[in-house]
Design a protein around this motif. Sequence first.
Motif, PDB file in Angstrom:
ATOM      1  N   GLY A 145       0.820  -1.213   0.000  1.00  0.00           N
ATOM      2  CA  GLY A 145       0.000   0.000   0.000  1.00  0.00           C
ATOM      3  C   GLY A 145       0.850   1.258   0.000  1.00  0.00           C
ATOM      4  N   GLN A 146       1.921   1.252   0.810  1.00  0.00           N
ATOM      5  CA  GLN A 146       2.806   2.423   0.878  1.00  0.00           C
ATOM      6  C   GLN A 146       3.499   2.651  -0.458  1.00  0.00           C
ATOM      7  OE1 GLN A 146       5.570   2.401   4.162  1.00  0.00           O
ATOM      8  NE2 GLN A 146       6.983   3.760   3.119  1.00  0.00           N
ATOM      9  N   THR A 148       2.480   1.742  -3.398  1.00  0.00           N
ATOM     10  CA  THR A 148       1.490   2.191  -4.386  1.00  0.00           C
ATOM     11  C   THR A 148       1.222   3.680  -4.237  1.00  0.00           C
ATOM     12  OG1 THR A 148       0.431   0.005  -4.406  1.00  0.00           O
ATOM     13  CG2 THR A 148      -0.858   1.866  -5.237  1.00  0.00           C
ATOM     14  N   ARG A 149       1.025   4.122  -2.982  1.00  0.00           N
ATOM     15  CA  ARG A 149       0.768   5.550  -2.746  1.00  0.00           C
ATOM     16  C   ARG A 149       1.951   6.407  -3.173  1.00  0.00           C
ATOM     17  NH1 ARG A 149      -1.376   3.270   1.958  1.00  0.00           N
ATOM     18  NH2 ARG A 149       0.517   3.776   3.151  1.00  0.00           N
ATOM     19  N   GLU A 150       3.162   5.953  -2.851  1.00  0.00           N
ATOM     20  CA  GLU A 150       4.346   6.725  -3.219  1.00  0.00           C
ATOM     21  C   GLU A 150       4.529   6.773  -4.734  1.00  0.00           C
ATOM     22  OE1 GLU A 150       7.444   4.753  -1.113  1.00  0.00           O
ATOM     23  OE2 GLU A 150       7.042   5.765   0.798  1.00  0.00           O
ATOM     24  N   LEU A 152       2.142   6.566  -7.058  1.00  0.00           N
ATOM     25  CA  LEU A 152       1.128   7.448  -7.634  1.00  0.00           C
ATOM     26  C   LEU A 152       1.475   8.915  -7.389  1.00  0.00           C
ATOM     27  CD1 LEU A 152      -2.144   5.532  -6.665  1.00  0.00           C
ATOM     28  CD2 LEU A 152      -1.129   5.726  -8.937  1.00  0.00           C
ATOM     29  N   ALA A 153       1.989   9.203  -6.178  1.00  0.00           N
ATOM     30  CA  ALA A 153       2.361  10.576  -5.861  1.00  0.00           C
ATOM     31  C   ALA A 153       3.503  11.055  -6.755  1.00  0.00           C
ATOM     32  CB  ALA A 153       2.766  10.679  -4.393  1.00  0.00           C
TER      33      ALA A 153
END
Length: 229
Positions: A145-146, A148-150, A152-153
Amino acid sequence: MAKTKTAPANTVVAYLRVSTDEQAESGAGLMAQRAAMQAEADRRGWVIVAWKEDKGASGKSLGGRPALAEALELVESHQAATLVVAKLDRLSRSLVDFAGLMDRARAKRWNLIALDLGIDLSTPAGEFLASVMASAAQWERRIIGQRTREGLAAKKAAGVRLGRPVTLPAEVRHRIRSEANSGSSLACIARGLNADEVPTAQGGKKWYPSTVKAVLASQHPTVTAAAGA
């Protein structure tokens, strides 16, 4: 008050899986798994009530494996007390999926054994190992999850447009933009596209005013068409 049905403690369902067509045809992988489980059954006095085999099935997820579904039905309907696999990766290659199965086993009161790693929810040592793996699965979920978020950011910061790729032909986008600039309403543009049997970006057969509006917004957010019919 009726008693909850329970299966004799020594009854097991043996589950086998091979992942490629070659293994499924040769039977070599299945034979090795069967031999390991039969030897353990003989040693521990298990009664194997059923052998369930998935041939040529991937271990990446629990879905799409009818034999596994049947094996789970047998233990959850208390026709057997334990689900046994020769190797953990025959059951699942995903720690997250395995952790989910352990929770399911505890909740529905059946046992899970993986011979290669010594996992056995009926023993303190086996349950401890299973708990360690469950913690690892939770860590894996959080790390994925981390990342993926990084990711996308980082893409957003670089100006990369997120979401589904544009699959609408350039001539269709040009047509919609031109008609909108000429004063045609969203509904009118949609009716024309439907009359000409032009497929949508996702291959659909039906255009709506909202679909046309989305195409316009994706090209020029400030360009809008009149909302009248």
